[in-house]
Design an enzyme around this catalytic site. Structure first.
Site, mmCIF file in Angstrom:
data_model
loop_
_atom_site.group_PDB
_atom_site.id
_atom_site.type_symbol
_atom_site.label_atom_id
_atom_site.label_comp_id
_atom_site.label_asym_id
_atom_site.label_seq_id
_atom_site.Cartn_x
_atom_site.Cartn_y
_atom_site.Cartn_z
ATOM 1 N N ASP A 1 0.876 -1.280 -0.013
ATOM 2 C CA ASP A 1 -0.008 0.029 -0.104
ATOM 3 C C ASP A 1 0.790 0.972 0.073
ATOM 4 O O ASP A 1 2.129 1.006 0.311
ATOM 5 C CB ASP A 1 -1.056 0.197 1.158
ATOM 6 N N SER A 2 0.144 2.375 -0.251
ATOM 7 C CA SER A 2 1.066 3.414 -0.110
ATOM 8 C C SER A 2 1.514 4.148 1.055
ATOM 9 O O SER A 2 2.469 4.675 1.196
ATOM 10 C CB SER A 2 0.244 4.852 -0.876
ATOM 11 N N CYS B 1 -4.084 -1.417 -1.960
ATOM 12 C CA CYS B 1 -4.159 0.224 -2.142
ATOM 13 C C CYS B 1 -5.145 0.585 -3.110
ATOM 14 O O CYS B 1 -5.208 0.079 -4.312
ATOM 15 C CB CYS B 1 -2.879 0.937 -2.484
ATOM 16 N N GLU C 1 -2.718 8.946 8.991
ATOM 17 C CA GLU C 1 -1.446 8.871 9.020
ATOM 18 C C GLU C 1 -0.770 9.592 10.350
ATOM 19 O O GLU C 1 0.075 9.276 10.948
ATOM 20 C CB GLU C 1 -0.590 9.476 7.790
ATOM 21 N N CYS D 1 -10.714 3.352 0.385
ATOM 22 C CA CYS D 1 -9.424 3.785 0.695
ATOM 23 C C CYS D 1 -8.847 2.948 1.859
ATOM 24 O O CYS D 1 -9.587 2.863 2.738
ATOM 25 C CB CYS D 1 -9.336 5.137 0.962
ATOM 26 N N HIS E 1 -6.831 3.736 4.089
ATOM 27 C CA HIS E 1 -6.792 4.485 5.295
ATOM 28 C C HIS E 1 -8.179 4.601 5.971
ATOM 29 O O HIS E 1 -8.180 4.969 7.185
ATOM 30 C CB HIS E 1 -6.161 5.828 5.061
HETATM 31 N N1 DGL Z 1 -4.022 3.998 0.616
HETATM 32 C C1 DGL Z 1 -4.432 4.739 -0.543
HETATM 33 C C2 DGL Z 1 -5.868 3.962 -1.085
HETATM 34 O O1 DGL Z 1 -6.106 3.075 -0.765
HETATM 35 C C3 DGL Z 1 -4.807 6.053 0.245
HETATM 36 C C4 DGL Z 1 -3.564 6.869 0.485
HETATM 37 C C5 DGL Z 1 -2.991 7.595 -0.750
HETATM 38 O O2 DGL Z 1 -3.465 8.478 -1.303
HETATM 39 O O3 DGL Z 1 -1.834 7.107 -0.984
HETATM 40 O O4 DGL Z 1 -6.216 4.526 -2.012
#
Ligand code: DGL
Length: 271
Positions: A14-15, A77, A156, A188, A190
């Site tokens: 993931d990011s 992600c 975050e 998302c 997060h």
């Molecule tokens: N984890 C990313 C997602 O699920 C969101 C965070 C980002 O913008 O990198 O889209």
């Protein structure tokens, strides 16, 4: 199938710390599988970047996992799943599983009133990733999408219960409140971190869909299909890699995995 193949780890990326919400679901659905996690914490957010950049980053993230000898890759992600899944599937020989299709299928199945909200990053919403999949499953459903970019830094930062999270959620979710939705996709990784606040703003009648839950079931059935479910009876190993270690990382990890992650290794991705 060769014994060694089955005991290889599953790779998940993931990011950022959103990876933890998916990790939690996979670890509980498949406790005997070893998992290698990568969170690209140095380059988060992906959601406000161009499709080309997200594809480039996603390829690098997956290449890192492949070097760790994974038997499957989970693109945990939503942004990367929205824009890079086809490229990833074409580039790697192991199964590549995104979070959009499983989450969309779960929403379409569980919606009782046929009115589904989707919240995600700008990239996920602008690509209409969930809407396309949900309407592809059932064109009678109605889908309403809203981008909530500030939810990512709130998560975050560990501000998932901070009063500011509530104010921002009210602002972002105001339009969806007017749409009389019965189901809301947390599009998302997060956002499950902010689930309490989101549920409070949307009210108890709205069912929240966590794509991580649906994805862990797809991972299980894909491993079964290709005969690569681990034979081990022991708890799987967890290896954690990030491209930067944010100061809040351990705190958020503790909250969401309900355990310590003692050994987080920082790596240089894309080199
Ligand atoms: N984890 C990313 C997602 O699920 C969101 C965070 C980002 O913008 O990198 O889209």
């Amino acid at each position: 199938m060769n014994f060694m193949e089955k005991e290889k780890p599953i790779g998940v990326f993931d990011s950022g710390i959103g990876v933890l919400t998916v990790v939690k679901r996979i670890a509980s659905a498949l406790p005997n599988e070893s998992i290698v996690y990568f969170g690209d914490t140095a380059r988060v957010p992906y959601g406000s970047k161009s499709n080309e950049t997200v594809i480039e980053y996603a390829m690098q993230d997956a290449q890192f996992l492949m070097k760790k000898g994974v038997k499957a890759i989970v693109v945990a992600c939503n942004t990367a799943s929205s824009v890079a899944l086809d490229e990833l599937k074409a580039a790697f020989t192991v199964p590549v599983i995104g979070v959009i299709e499983p989450g969309a299928a779960m929403a379409a199945k569980l919606s009782t009133g046929g009115r589904i909200g989707v919240i995600g990053t700008r990239a996920t919403v602008n690509n209409h990733a969930y809407a396309k999949k949900i309407l592809g499953l059932n064109s009678k459903l109605e889908v309403f999408e809203t981008a909530c970019p500030l939810f990512v830094p709130l998560a975050e930062e560990g501000w998932h219960e901070h009063p500011s999270a509530y104010i921002i959620a009210q602002e972002y979710l105001h339009e969806l409140q007017m749409k009389d939705i019965d189901t809301l996709v947390l599009g998302c990784t997060h956002y499950p971190i902010l689930a309490k606040v989101i549920q409070k703003v949307m009210g108890d009648k709205v069912k929240l869909i966590d794509s991580g839950i649906a994805t862990s079931e797809v991972v299980r059935s894909e491993l079964e299909r290709i005969g690569l479910v681990s034979n081990s009876n022991a708890l799987g190993r967890m290896s954690f890699y990030v491209s930067d270690i944010p100061s809040t990382f351990q705190k958020i990890a503790r909250i969401f995995l309900e355990r310590e992650i003692p050994d987080v290794q920082k790596i240089l991705v894309g080199s």
